[in-house]
Structures are given as structure tokens and as C-alpha cells.
Design an enzyme around this catalytic site. Structure first.
Site, short mmCIF file in Angstrom:
data_model
loop_
_atom_site.label_atom_id
_atom_site.label_comp_id
_atom_site.label_asym_id
_atom_site.label_seq_id
_atom_site.Cartn_x
_atom_site.Cartn_y
_atom_site.Cartn_z
N SER A 28 0.80 -1.23 0.00
CA SER A 28 0.00 0.00 0.00
C SER A 28 0.83 1.28 0.00
O SER A 28 0.33 2.33 -0.40
CB SER A 28 -0.93 0.02 1.22
OG SER A 28 -0.17 -0.11 2.42
N HIS B 72 -1.34 3.78 7.76
CA HIS B 72 -0.72 4.47 6.63
C HIS B 72 -0.41 5.93 6.90
O HIS B 72 -1.24 6.66 7.46
CB HIS B 72 -1.65 4.35 5.42
CG HIS B 72 -1.98 2.94 5.07
ND1 HIS B 72 -3.16 2.34 5.45
CD2 HIS B 72 -1.28 2.00 4.39
CE1 HIS B 72 -3.18 1.08 5.03
NE2 HIS B 72 -2.05 0.85 4.37
N ASP C 238 -4.60 6.90 8.64
CA ASP C 238 -5.38 5.88 9.34
C ASP C 238 -4.45 5.18 10.33
O ASP C 238 -3.37 5.69 10.64
CB ASP C 238 -6.08 4.93 8.37
CG ASP C 238 -5.11 4.13 7.50
OD1 ASP C 238 -3.93 4.01 7.87
OD2 ASP C 238 -5.54 3.63 6.44
#
Length: 361
Positions: free
Chosen positions: A43, A340, A337
């Protein structure tokens, strides 16, 4: 013969040698311009590939993207741009690095770079399979598919030139450690050191494949301070109730990250020695992140161990939803979040890489 006469002779020789080396440096051919950036991993460099595969690991919904141009939820796991977006923009290649699976990406766009990465993935295929995301092998197959499209467009010679002068970014490993070691329901089934070694073997194999395909500028990101990710801080506090209201990093996990990063740097040195004509470099993300955690005011940050989305303790991906409460000023948060980094943090990481790494490419 007077021994003192040897001193001026030696100095003359030394000066001549230094001048010769200086002339060589002056006349040395500069590195060719960087043609493209191609990203593989998780990610941290996924620009939205997961939007186009059936997985829960998606972020193509608000509040993700709230800082992105037009507030678009592109599938990036952040409020805005990733480090790779800032990098391609700084290099003058394109405004942002698109996801390969995005239907709007045309063959001509491949010539300046795309991301093949998949959020929830890792170096270990088991990690991606458990999250129903793209394994490194699948990312590689898409890369080969992209090469075919590029060759059809501009021919073999030009495609080979683009790949040779492109920068390859590999950023993965965090999910492997979290899913298969720290937060595994059965506990770690292998020692941390042995598992790190198995991941590094996979890195070595992947780099060799890139080299065999013509890539010569390869950067490999180390691990972040995993013990400082908000979700890991939360889980550690639950396991140790006496520190529940006192959020602190899990230092043993940070120690593991540092050990892995040292092993990675040794591997990179060996690869650089073995792969002739290549530049294989270590991309340090641990240092800028830990510096932001230890010295937040230097970066204009106020919150470093809690995410901006929801409570900031556990929310990520499907748990960070349009109705989730978000912080008033995300630019003051290190994490968007519970896993991340925010766009602000990614901009710092990109600046660190551009200053310390890219001049060596």
C-alpha cells in the site's frame, strides 16, 4: 641522498594523482536522465490497483483522498499523494504515478512509469493470498505485460532504453511481519530472524529478475518503525492494560525493523557487487519516520501515534469509511489511518529520498 628530498617528490606525486582523479571526475559522463518510475510492493506505493480486484483492502472511498486534487478517492491509502507521486512530479515525469490496472492508463503512459503494487501484499506470497491481493509474482506478470505493450508502441530498442534508465522502487515487508509474525492468530510459527532471512531471499530473487529484464536503477525500501504504527501501538496497549492510556511504540518491533534494515543493506551491497552496471540502493524510510515521531514540531506535526480517521486506533481500509469522523487538520498528523502515513508524512519521505538517494542514481 638526503631523505628530506623525498618529501617534496612525494607531495608532487600526491598532487598529480589528485589532479588526475579530479580531471576524471570532471570528464566523467553524467548519468542519463531518469526515464520512468515503476513501483512494486504494498500500500505504500499502490496508486489504486486494488480498485480493480476483488479484495476488502480498498481505499477508493472517502475520507481517503480528502487532500488529493479534487478530493478524489483514488485508491491510495492516504489522504492524498504517496511518496512515489511526489517523486515523479519532482523528476518532471508526470504529476502523479498511476496504477497499472487503471483503465485510463494508456500504453504511452507506461513509458514514464506506473505502479504495479497492491495494498495488503508483501514479499511473502502467503501475505497477498490471505488478503486476496496481488502477489509479487502477479505484479511481475503485469510488468511483463506492460513491457509487451511498450514494445508494440515504440519498439524493443526504445523500451529497453526506458527500462535501463528507469528507477524501480520496491516497497514491501511490513505486512509480512505484521500478518505472519506479530499479529498472527497462531503466533509466530518461525523465528523473527529466520523469517526476515526468508523475505530477503525473495528480495534477492526479485531484484535478479528485474536485472535480467534490463533494469539497472533499483531502490529497495527498508521497513518502517513498525512498533510505532498506531494499530500496533493499540494492540500492544490492549495486551498490557497498564499502558492502555499511555500510547508508546513497541520497541521490540522497532528493533526488528532496524535489524532487518541492516540485513537488507548488506544484501544490497552484495547485489551491487554482483550485478555489473547496476545501481542497487537502499531506500531509508525508517529514519525520516522515526525523526517525525521524535521531533514532531520540526515538521509541524502534533499527533504521531494516532491516525486522523475515526478514533485513529484501529481504523484502516474498510474500517475507515465515509461516515468516519476525521481530524480537523490532517497536516498535523503523521498517520492518516491506523497504518498508513498522511500526505504530509509521504512528502517528507519523498524529500528525504530525493535529497539522499536520487543523486546517487
Amino acid at each position: 641522498m638526503n631523505p628530506n628530498l623525498h618529501i617534496p617528490m612525494f607531495l608532487t606525486f600526491l598532487i598529480t594523482l589528485l589532479l588526475f582523479q579530479l580531471l576524471n571526475l570532471t570528464n566523467a559522463s553524467p548519468s542519463p536522465p531518469i526515464t520512468a518510475v515503476y513501483a512494486f510492493g504494498d500500500s505504500t506505493v499502490d496508486s489504486g490497483n486494488n480498485n480493480y480486484i476483488p479484495t476488502l483492502f480498498q481505499s477508493n472511498h472517502p475520507p481517503y483522498g480528502k487532500s488529493f486534487p479534487a478530493k478524489l478517492s483514488t485508491g491510495r491509502f492516504s489522504d492524498g499523494k504517496l511518496a512515489t507521486d511526489f517523486i515523479v512530479s519532482s523528476l518532471g515525469l508526470k504529476p502523479t504515478l498511476p496504477a497499472y490496472l487503471n483503465p485510463s492508463v494508456k500504453p504511452v503512459d507506461l513509458l514514464t512509469g506506473v505502479s504495479f503494487a497492491s495494498a495488503g501484499g508483501g514479499l511473502d506470497d502467503r501475505t497477498a493470498k490471505s488478503s486476496l491481493t496481488l502477489t509479487m509474482d502477479k505484479q511481475w506478470s503485469y510488468f511483463e505485460e506492460a513491457l509487451g505493450k511498450m514494445k508494440s508502441l515504440v519498439g524493443d530498442s526504445e523500451t529497453n532504453r526506458v527500462i535501463k534508465n528507469a528507477v524501480i522502487v520496491i516497497s514491501a515487508g511490513t505486512n509480512d511481519m505484521i500478518f505472519n509474525v506479530y499479529d498472527h492468530v497462531l503466533g509466530s510459527l518461525i523465528s523473527v530472524s529466520d523469517y526476515q532471512d526468508s523475505l530477503l531471499t525473495k528480495v534477492e530473487v526479485f531484484v535478479q529478475r528485474l536485472y535480467d529484464a534490463g533494469a539497472r536503477r533499483i531502490t529497495i525500501a527498508g521497513l518502517p518503525p513498525i512498533g510505532c504504527l498506531p494499530v500496533q501501538v493499540t494492540l500492544a496497549s490492549v495486551k498490557t492494560p497498564r499502558i492502555f492510556h499511555h500510547r508508546i511504540c513497541t520497541e521490540n518491533q522497532n528493533d526488528d525493523s532496524r535489524v532487518y534494515n541492516k540485513k537488507l543493506q548488506k544484501l544490497i551491497f552484495r547485489l551491487s557487487q554482483r550485478l555489473r552496471g547496476s545501481k542497487v540502493l537502499y531506500l531509508d524510510i525508517y529514519s525520516p519516520l522515526i525523526d517525525m515521531i521524535k521531533h514532531p514540531r520540526k515538521y509541524g506535526l502534533e499527533e504521531t501515534l494516532r491516525g486522523c480517521c475515526g478514533t485513529g486506533l484501529l481504523e484502516a481500509g474498510p474500517l475507515c469509511q465515509p461516515l468516519s469522523r476525521t481530524c480537523d487538520d490532517v497536516s498535523k498528523y503523521l498517520f492518516f489511518d491506523s497504518v498508513h502515513p498522511s500526505q504530509k508524512a509521504y512528502s517528507v519521505i519523498a524529500s528525504f529520498a530525493l535529497q539522499n538517494l536520487f543523486p546517487l542514481l
